[in-house]
Motif scaffolding. Sequence first.
Motif, PDB file in Angstrom:
ATOM      1  N   LEU A  43      -2.561   3.210   7.327  1.00  0.00           N
ATOM      2  CA  LEU A  43      -3.604   3.090   6.241  1.00  0.00           C
ATOM      3  C   LEU A  43      -4.327   4.530   6.049  1.00  0.00           C
ATOM      4  O   LEU A  43      -4.744   4.831   4.873  1.00  0.00           O
ATOM      5  CB  LEU A  43      -4.745   2.071   6.613  1.00  0.00           C
ATOM      6  CG  LEU A  43      -4.240   0.766   6.455  1.00  0.00           C
ATOM      7  CD1 LEU A  43      -5.351  -0.442   6.528  1.00  0.00           C
ATOM      8  CD2 LEU A  43      -3.451   0.130   5.384  1.00  0.00           C
TER       9      LEU A  43
ATOM     10  N   VAL B 299      -9.922   0.361   7.401  1.00  0.00           N
ATOM     11  CA  VAL B 299      -9.262   1.395   8.378  1.00  0.00           C
ATOM     12  C   VAL B 299      -9.629   0.878   9.866  1.00  0.00           C
ATOM     13  O   VAL B 299      -8.699   0.987  10.693  1.00  0.00           O
ATOM     14  CB  VAL B 299      -9.467   2.829   7.987  1.00  0.00           C
ATOM     15  CG1 VAL B 299      -8.736   3.755   9.044  1.00  0.00           C
ATOM     16  CG2 VAL B 299      -8.717   3.127   6.808  1.00  0.00           C
TER      17      VAL B 299
ATOM     18  N   HIS C 145     -14.611  -4.289  -0.327  1.00  0.00           N
ATOM     19  CA  HIS C 145     -13.860  -3.441  -1.239  1.00  0.00           C
ATOM     20  C   HIS C 145     -13.535  -3.978  -2.374  1.00  0.00           C
ATOM     21  O   HIS C 145     -13.391  -2.732  -3.490  1.00  0.00           O
ATOM     22  CB  HIS C 145     -12.329  -3.006  -0.243  1.00  0.00           C
ATOM     23  CG  HIS C 145     -11.651  -1.644  -0.779  1.00  0.00           C
ATOM     24  ND1 HIS C 145     -12.244  -0.609  -1.025  1.00  0.00           N
ATOM     25  CD2 HIS C 145     -10.413  -1.591  -1.125  1.00  0.00           C
ATOM     26  CE1 HIS C 145     -11.408   0.505  -1.300  1.00  0.00           C
ATOM     27  NE2 HIS C 145     -10.381  -0.104  -1.300  1.00  0.00           N
TER      28      HIS C 145
ATOM     29  N   SER D   6      -2.091  -0.524  -4.806  1.00  0.00           N
ATOM     30  CA  SER D   6      -2.309  -0.005  -3.458  1.00  0.00           C
ATOM     31  C   SER D   6      -3.591  -0.305  -2.960  1.00  0.00           C
ATOM     32  O   SER D   6      -3.779  -0.965  -1.611  1.00  0.00           O
ATOM     33  CB  SER D   6      -2.272   1.594  -3.294  1.00  0.00           C
ATOM     34  OG  SER D   6      -2.366   1.901  -2.146  1.00  0.00           O
ATOM     35  N   GLN D   7      -4.653  -0.509  -3.808  1.00  0.00           N
ATOM     36  CA  GLN D   7      -6.134  -0.801  -3.120  1.00  0.00           C
ATOM     37  C   GLN D   7      -5.899  -2.487  -2.919  1.00  0.00           C
ATOM     38  O   GLN D   7      -6.758  -2.751  -2.252  1.00  0.00           O
ATOM     39  CB  GLN D   7      -7.126  -0.300  -4.305  1.00  0.00           C
ATOM     40  CG  GLN D   7      -7.111   1.073  -4.466  1.00  0.00           C
ATOM     41  CD  GLN D   7      -7.411   1.851  -3.083  1.00  0.00           C
ATOM     42  OE1 GLN D   7      -8.278   1.666  -2.324  1.00  0.00           O
ATOM     43  NE2 GLN D   7      -6.402   2.837  -2.817  1.00  0.00           N
TER      44      GLN D   7
ATOM     45  N   ALA E 242       0.860  -1.427  -0.028  1.00  0.00           N
ATOM     46  CA  ALA E 242      -0.084  -0.061   0.022  1.00  0.00           C
ATOM     47  C   ALA E 242       0.801   1.304   0.076  1.00  0.00           C
ATOM     48  O   ALA E 242       0.656   2.193  -0.629  1.00  0.00           O
ATOM     49  CB  ALA E 242      -0.944  -0.024   1.241  1.00  0.00           C
TER      50      ALA E 242
ATOM     51  N   TYR F 192      -4.732  -2.767   0.479  1.00  0.00           N
ATOM     52  CA  TYR F 192      -5.907  -2.611   1.346  1.00  0.00           C
ATOM     53  C   TYR F 192      -6.815  -3.868   1.525  1.00  0.00           C
ATOM     54  O   TYR F 192      -6.889  -4.228   2.762  1.00  0.00           O
ATOM     55  CB  TYR F 192      -6.878  -1.470   0.919  1.00  0.00           C
ATOM     56  CG  TYR F 192      -6.371  -0.109   1.408  1.00  0.00           C
ATOM     57  CD1 TYR F 192      -6.932   0.261   2.611  1.00  0.00           C
ATOM     58  CD2 TYR F 192      -5.337   0.878   0.942  1.00  0.00           C
ATOM     59  CE1 TYR F 192      -6.705   1.716   3.253  1.00  0.00           C
ATOM     60  CE2 TYR F 192      -5.129   1.942   1.500  1.00  0.00           C
ATOM     61  CZ  TYR F 192      -5.801   2.390   2.644  1.00  0.00           C
ATOM     62  OH  TYR F 192      -5.492   3.728   2.992  1.00  0.00           O
TER      63      TYR F 192
ATOM     64  N   ALA G   1      -4.507   6.581   2.559  1.00  0.00           N
ATOM     65  CA  ALA G   1      -5.551   7.228   2.032  1.00  0.00           C
ATOM     66  C   ALA G   1      -5.653   8.534   1.779  1.00  0.00           C
ATOM     67  O   ALA G   1      -6.064   8.993   0.629  1.00  0.00           O
ATOM     68  CB  ALA G   1      -6.840   7.021   3.019  1.00  0.00           C
TER      69      ALA G   1
ATOM     70  N   LYS H 109     -13.432   1.392   2.283  1.00  0.00           N
ATOM     71  CA  LYS H 109     -12.125   1.771   2.657  1.00  0.00           C
ATOM     72  C   LYS H 109     -12.271   2.033   4.193  1.00  0.00           C
ATOM     73  O   LYS H 109     -11.348   1.624   4.873  1.00  0.00           O
ATOM     74  CB  LYS H 109     -11.509   2.913   1.839  1.00  0.00           C
ATOM     75  CG  LYS H 109     -10.267   3.211   2.215  1.00  0.00           C
ATOM     76  CD  LYS H 109      -9.565   4.219   1.512  1.00  0.00           C
ATOM     77  CE  LYS H 109      -9.768   4.240   0.227  1.00  0.00           C
ATOM     78  NZ  LYS H 109      -9.043   5.418  -0.497  1.00  0.00           N
TER      79      LYS H 109
END
Length: 685
Positions: A462, A448, A380, A360-361, A337, A364, A466, A444
């Motif tokens: 995180l 988190v 997500h 990156s996503q 990420a 997550y 973001a 998201k």
Amino acid sequence: MLLADASALRLPIALYGSLPFWPLLGAIVVGLLLALRFRASRAHWPVVLGVGVSAGLAVALFFDLPGALEHEPAAAQPGGEFDQPGFVYTLYNWISFGAAESLAPASDRWIPVNFYFDGLTGIMALYVSVVSLLIVIYSIGYMRDHHGDPERGYERFFAFMGLFVFSMLTLALAGNFVLLYLGWELVGLCSYLLIGFYYQRPAAAAAAKKAFIVNRVGDFGFALGIFTLYLFIRPLTQPGENPLDYQVVFHYAAQLSEGQLTLSALLLLCGALGKSAQFPLYVWLPDAMEGPTPVSALIHAATMVTAGVYMVARCSPIFAQSEITLAVIVVVGVIGAVLAATMAMAQYDMKRILAYSTISQLAYMFVALGCAVPDSGIFHVFTHAFFKALLFLCAGSVMHQMGGIIDLRQFSGLRRILPKTRTLMLMGCLALAGFPLLAGFWSKDEIVHAAFGVHPVLGLILLVTAGLTAYYTFRMYYLCFHGPTRLPPEAGPYPHESPPVMIRPLWLLALGAVFAGYLGVSFHPGARDAFLGLLAPHGYFHHYLEPSTIISVGHEPGGIWLMYVSALVALTGILLAWARYGDAPAVDPDRLALGGLWRLWHAKYYVDELYERAFVRPLRRLGELCFATDNNGIDGLVWFVSAIPRALGGTLRLLQRGALQAYALGMAIGIVALVLIWRWLEATD
């Protein structure tokens, strides 16, 4: 697993079982049309119709499953096993284990072609088929300029697209690990074919080979993981049970030792790292942008790259019982990420920025899996499919009108030329940035929250990531659509908005980018349901979760303030991007302000160069050595052994030229030689 009654479905389960085959049928029809030389401009229709039928069945399945499946939470069985309700549909028995004595007494076992239908299958089939349908329709306009040109391959493109959708749906619906692996490898093959679609371009051919080879590294570990599961599960099975069926493996997983579970989980994870482009096997994804933009949207944003996340979520009964593997997943996700977000900060190619954003996503999503909240990870996955496909296709619209140029340094101010694309891109950027009340915000935010529940440092990392996501996303948006109007020469004198066949699917994706997140949101106090009832936390992961880690919107005491903080971080990133790039400056302010750090990010931490020196060059030299050994050593030895009879034959061949004079001379020389030998023998006596 608990098997629900398939008769409770509104449509026959056999009809749902046909779901993957309609795109395959479309691809086959396109191949036949190509062979019969039908009009290339109509080659898209079989695939559009095939994927459309699959999308319709997937929507029906999605709404049919909740009422048909049992609503009771998965209960712990004797021995600690956990079950989720679902249906199994077997098409036919495929491979027999045979009647070897080593398999007795269960020698009648088969590997079937079977599909497993549960909540996870329903959500995967829904977004894969629906998003794929919209991308295929968009592709008609995007590829139309090249139709009928055999070098551009309009028919070939749509045949590959249909084959890919079939492969991905097979992967998602598979009911055993063998069929899963088959779909897994078919997806990799289709990725190779589509990334290298413009095979005349060296960059595209190299990117296709890179994607294929890097994925082979992960898939080798994935295959070993399946082999180990077979070795560990087979002694526990009863006669007639297939040791690679999901039902059987997950039922007996709790009886394996911690070491066996950890080994199997880590090997399976290798496949997920490659397919979902996670550290350290992420390097293929940015280069894969050399393929057509619809390919980038379909394979490398919405579907293929989520296969690894899906596999880990599907194998929750295995991963949940290995704390070491969960820790590895979290560490890999955090590294990926941060690395990908910082690299995206210093890129100018729109598609590559989105590619690093995808990495990156996906990271997550891996953090969610490692934090033992797979339902949040799948949530997500679902929302990300809509807004990331939207962003890629908007970038394709820009590229289409800019004559193939996608470099943000060569154009700006496109809001006046592409107003619809600008609006759609803005909606996708807001969703990706986590703007409050849009799809990306809800999913998201769940991850988190879960990260803070595991450790505050993890949650803080995180949150910062973001903020970076919001910043680089709107950096791209402002550089493209704001500032003075500048166009590259390739755009031509009259660039204009993309045709309706490209714009209309984008509006549907934009609706998903705005509203898809509300499927996973519960506003009533005390709700603790997982996303759409998938992988309920009180099932597989109940012994790893504390109440503070199961947070939906406002459900827990800390949920409200953290939601506000997350929204503030996203807004701050957007405003900072506006302050620095709102007028699309010709000189990049970050490049001047960050100096060496910016150059490090722009060079992608020199990871490709490191891999080139550490792996590619040594392996290439090893290959050259092996080739030289084979060519000069083994082939040379074979040549030397065969040289002796060849030389003798060549010498004797000189005596057989067909000339009578030569034969008479040879006979005379022979007679003289015999006489001399005879006289020499008499003299010695």
